[in-house]
Design a protein around this motif. Structure first.
Motif, PDB file in Angstrom:
ATOM      1  N   GLU A  98      -2.373   5.297  -9.361  1.00 30.09           N
ATOM      2  CA  GLU A  98      -1.115   6.204  -8.960  1.00 30.09           C
ATOM      3  C   GLU A  98      -0.093   5.050  -8.645  1.00 30.09           C
ATOM      4  O   GLU A  98      -0.289   3.969  -8.748  1.00 30.09           O
ATOM      5  N   GLU A  99       1.022   5.589  -8.039  1.00 31.53           N
ATOM      6  CA  GLU A  99       2.229   4.878  -7.607  1.00 31.53           C
ATOM      7  C   GLU A  99       2.902   5.249  -6.721  1.00 31.53           C
ATOM      8  O   GLU A  99       2.676   6.449  -6.211  1.00 31.53           O
ATOM      9  N   LYS A 100       3.916   4.610  -5.949  1.00 32.62           N
ATOM     10  CA  LYS A 100       4.890   4.886  -5.050  1.00 32.62           C
ATOM     11  C   LYS A 100       6.169   4.417  -5.245  1.00 32.62           C
ATOM     12  O   LYS A 100       6.366   3.493  -5.746  1.00 32.62           O
ATOM     13  N   SER A 101       7.066   5.114  -4.320  1.00 30.44           N
ATOM     14  CA  SER A 101       8.585   4.696  -4.398  1.00 30.44           C
ATOM     15  C   SER A 101       9.076   4.933  -3.254  1.00 30.44           C
ATOM     16  O   SER A 101       8.586   5.877  -2.542  1.00 30.44           O
ATOM     17  N   GLY A 102      10.044   4.282  -2.933  1.00 25.69           N
ATOM     18  CA  GLY A 102      10.652   4.405  -1.766  1.00 25.69           C
ATOM     19  C   GLY A 102      10.837   2.964  -0.708  1.00 25.69           C
ATOM     20  O   GLY A 102      10.543   2.144  -1.182  1.00 25.69           O
ATOM     21  N   THR A 103      11.339   3.355   0.529  1.00 19.55           N
ATOM     22  CA  THR A 103      11.285   2.310   1.240  1.00 19.55           C
ATOM     23  C   THR A 103       9.992   2.496   2.243  1.00 19.55           C
ATOM     24  O   THR A 103       9.678   2.923   2.883  1.00 19.55           O
ATOM     25  N   LEU A 104       9.197   1.125   2.124  1.00 17.15           N
ATOM     26  CA  LEU A 104       7.819   0.941   2.703  1.00 17.15           C
ATOM     27  C   LEU A 104       7.649  -0.317   3.297  1.00 17.15           C
ATOM     28  O   LEU A 104       8.172  -1.357   3.289  1.00 17.15           O
ATOM     29  N   ARG A 105       7.003  -0.019   4.746  1.00 20.85           N
ATOM     30  CA  ARG A 105       6.556  -1.121   5.575  1.00 20.85           C
ATOM     31  C   ARG A 105       5.402  -1.706   4.735  1.00 20.85           C
ATOM     32  O   ARG A 105       4.468  -1.237   3.888  1.00 20.85           O
ATOM     33  N   VAL A 134      10.888  -0.049  -2.917  1.00 19.57           N
ATOM     34  CA  VAL A 134      10.057  -0.371  -4.205  1.00 19.57           C
ATOM     35  C   VAL A 134      10.258   0.941  -5.287  1.00 19.57           C
ATOM     36  O   VAL A 134      10.496   2.134  -4.815  1.00 19.57           O
ATOM     37  N   GLU A 135      10.230   0.754  -6.518  1.00 16.06           N
ATOM     38  CA  GLU A 135      10.285   1.734  -7.399  1.00 16.06           C
ATOM     39  C   GLU A 135       9.172   1.726  -8.194  1.00 16.06           C
ATOM     40  O   GLU A 135       8.590   0.610  -8.865  1.00 16.06           O
ATOM     41  N   ASN A 136       8.159   2.841  -8.455  1.00 16.83           N
ATOM     42  CA  ASN A 136       7.193   2.862  -9.170  1.00 16.83           C
ATOM     43  C   ASN A 136       6.159   1.649  -9.107  1.00 16.83           C
ATOM     44  O   ASN A 136       5.617   1.145  -9.946  1.00 16.83           O
ATOM     45  N   PHE A 137       5.990   1.346  -7.707  1.00 17.86           N
ATOM     46  CA  PHE A 137       4.881   0.441  -7.360  1.00 17.86           C
ATOM     47  C   PHE A 137       3.557   1.057  -7.528  1.00 17.86           C
ATOM     48  O   PHE A 137       3.104   2.010  -6.872  1.00 17.86           O
ATOM     49  N   GLY A 138       2.603   0.267  -8.337  1.00 19.30           N
ATOM     50  CA  GLY A 138       1.313   0.964  -8.474  1.00 19.30           C
ATOM     51  C   GLY A 138       0.941   0.895 -10.094  1.00 19.30           C
ATOM     52  O   GLY A 138       1.444  -0.149 -10.719  1.00 19.30           O
ATOM     53  N   TRP A 139      -0.371   1.583 -10.515  1.00 16.80           N
ATOM     54  CA  TRP A 139      -0.783   1.400 -11.947  1.00 16.80           C
ATOM     55  C   TRP A 139      -0.794   0.033 -12.304  1.00 16.80           C
ATOM     56  O   TRP A 139      -0.301  -0.522 -13.255  1.00 16.80           O
ATOM     57  N   ASP A 140      -1.902  -0.666 -11.605  1.00 17.90           N
ATOM     58  CA  ASP A 140      -1.978  -2.001 -11.753  1.00 17.90           C
ATOM     59  C   ASP A 140      -3.083  -2.624 -10.932  1.00 17.90           C
ATOM     60  O   ASP A 140      -3.660  -1.691 -10.100  1.00 17.90           O
ATOM     61  N   ASN A 141      -3.717  -3.627 -11.321  1.00 21.24           N
ATOM     62  CA  ASN A 141      -4.802  -4.305 -10.633  1.00 21.24           C
ATOM     63  C   ASN A 141      -4.465  -4.336  -9.307  1.00 21.24           C
ATOM     64  O   ASN A 141      -3.273  -4.850  -8.962  1.00 21.24           O
TER      65      ASN A 141
END
Length: 509
Positions: A98-105, A134-141
């Protein structure tokens, strides 16, 4: 000798007596083993398990065998393997779908990247950005995602077992003592590199929708007044919205420094007055002929299963990929171009102050003066007295421990049986290794009910997890916290607290 064992994928474990281990622990997180051994009648069962993807057990941690070379020696059949700490194998084989986008801690990103991996973490947020976009953070090991988090927040990491520790910089800055040219550093010029040298840098922070920047800055190094303007790659980073933070990042990226590499053994460092040096620490290095002071960082520590062989510490910069390995370059009288000839890479004769130095004729006369020199026999006699008479005596001094008895807490008491008492004690050797020993009984099991508390100076840098015997056929798990609490977390014995043998060791902070 430190104990080394091997375990196959089914969980069968065998000791490897006679095998030697070299462990390399580097600032960028890598921790590897080089393991060598000959096949003998004593280790033949374990020898058969030394194969790729099986696990080497060493100092309470697991390493996955990645390379395997078997060959014949005069003494018989032998094997050489390299093994990588299992954190890398575990995280690269764990994937986030899965992935996340936005301003993250940073905590939110770590929870996301490590979810389901079995690894936990602690973060020292000092000097770290509050959050990043971050944009489209995820879908990786998980390993790739974890590395990405470190890069985005400008952080470093270390780990013990399955616990990861994250901070702006691991290690500490030590003011004294210091490494000094012609005092305890002989040839710093062997590893001097100015290929990435620059004196000017620009920085751009968060960008507005119209293309302008919320903050931008420029910085010129004091070295530019003599060396001239040398442009560095600009910093463009959406994390920064204030000038002060942006300038700090720019200065850390600007290469107005000299890269130096020095190597010492633990014995040499102890003789210089350094008793507690850890990976990531900064030590001052004073190089008088160049009129410069730099803080060299401990980049790697190499230690050995042979406890008579002292660990080796490498300071400074070994590779060009880590630009922050040399910190706080400071010079007031001379500049880099006066030290290094860029066409040859050698030190200029003009960089050395020859005023007051002896001429060759003076040196010849001095060498021939037998009245003021020590003979080889005299030197051997004095060295023998200084070292306690023998090499064995010197080694005994290095490993000597003054034992102390702690104050029991939470109903814990000293264990005694028909064969005698096993006194619960702690101590520390001259190179900063804290050792615990003895058997306790009768207290309260739990992470908040310590058996006893170690005093300041005897506490681990990070929580130290360990295991031990809890009676015949039983084991327990324990932890030593950074506040010194020595706790027994759980025990497989039906009478959990009947017999707890606390025998472990670690480096102090």
């Amino acid at each position: 000798m430190a104990i080394v064992a091997v375990k196959d994928i089914s969980g069968i474990a065998e000791p490897l007596p006679g095998f030697s281990v070299t462990r390399s622990n580097g600032i960028e997180g890598e921790k590897t083993l080089s393991v060598i051994g000959l096949k003998t009648g004593v280790n033949q069962h374990g020898y058969k398990l030394v194969k790729n993807e099986n696990i080497i057990l060493y100092k309470d941690e697991e390493y996955i065998i990645k390379t395997h070379k078997e060959k014949t020696y005069n003494e018989g059949l032998g094997v050489e393997v390299t093994a990588l700490h299992r954190i890398f194998d575990d995280l690269i084989n764990h994937r986030i779908y899965e992935e996340k986008s936005g301003t993250l801690r940073i905590e939110a990103m770590l929870d996301f990247a490590l979810k389901g991996s079995g690894y936990t973490y602690e973060v020292d947020k000092t000097d770290l950005p509050t959050s990043v976009k971050v944009e489209n953070f995820g879908w990786d090991n998980s390993l790739a995602l974890f590395r990405s988090i470190l890069e985005k927040f400008g952080a470093e990491f270390d780990y013990v077992g399955k616990r990861i520790f994250i901070a702006k910089k691991i290690g500490a800055k030590k003011d004294e003592p210091f490494l000094r040219h012609r005092y305890n550093v002989s040839d710093p010029q062997k590893e001097i590199d100015t290929s990435n040298f620059a004196t000017y840098i620009r920085g751009y922070g968060k960008q507005n929708e119209d293309g302008s920047y919320v903050v931008q800055a420029e910085y010129t190094s004091p070295l530019a007044t003599i060396y001239g303007i040398k442009h560095a790659e600009p910093v463009k980073d959406e994390r920064f919205t204030d000038k002060e933070s942006l300038l700090a990042e720019m200065k850390s990226k600007l290469g107005d420094n000299i890269d130096i590499s020095l190597t010492f053994t633990a014995v040499e460092l102890a003789n210089m007055g350094f008793k507690d040096v850890n990976k990531g620490d900064y030590l001052w290095c004073v190089i008088d002929p160049f009129d410069i002071n730099v803080q060299l960082r401990v980049l790697t520590i190499e230690d050995y299963s042979n406890d008579k062989k002292p660990p080796v510490f490498t300071f400074g910069s070994v590779t060009k990929k880590a630009s922050d390995l040399i910190a706080d370059f400071n010079t007031t009288k001379k500049t880099v171009d006066k030290v290094i000839d860029s066409s040859t890479g050698t030190i200029k004769a003009s960089a050395l102050n020859t005023a007051g130095l002896a001429l060759k004729t003076d040196l010849d006369a001095h060498v021939k003066n037998t009245d003021i020199h020590v003979t080889a026999a005299q030197k051997a006699s004095w060295d023998s007295k200084e070292s306690g008479g023998t090499v064995a005596a010197l080694e005994a001094r290095l490993t000597n421990i003054a034992w102390a008895s702690p104050t029991f807490k939470n109903n814990w008491t000293q264990y005694t049986d028909a064969s005698g008492s096993y006194p619960v004690q702690y101590g520390k050797d001259m190179v900063g290794t804290v050792v615990l020993r003895g058997v306790a009984k009768g207290g309260i099991i739990g992470t908040n009910t310590p058996v006893y508390t170690l005093p300041a100076g005897y506490r681990p840098m990070y929580p130290h997890h360990f295991t031990g015997p809890a009676g015949v056929g039983f084991i327990y798990t324990g932890v030593i916290k950074t506040n010194g609490d020595v706790c027994i977390e759980s025990s497989t014995n039906t009478t959990a607290n009947a017999f707890i043998a606390i025998n472990t060791q670690f480096k102090t902070n």
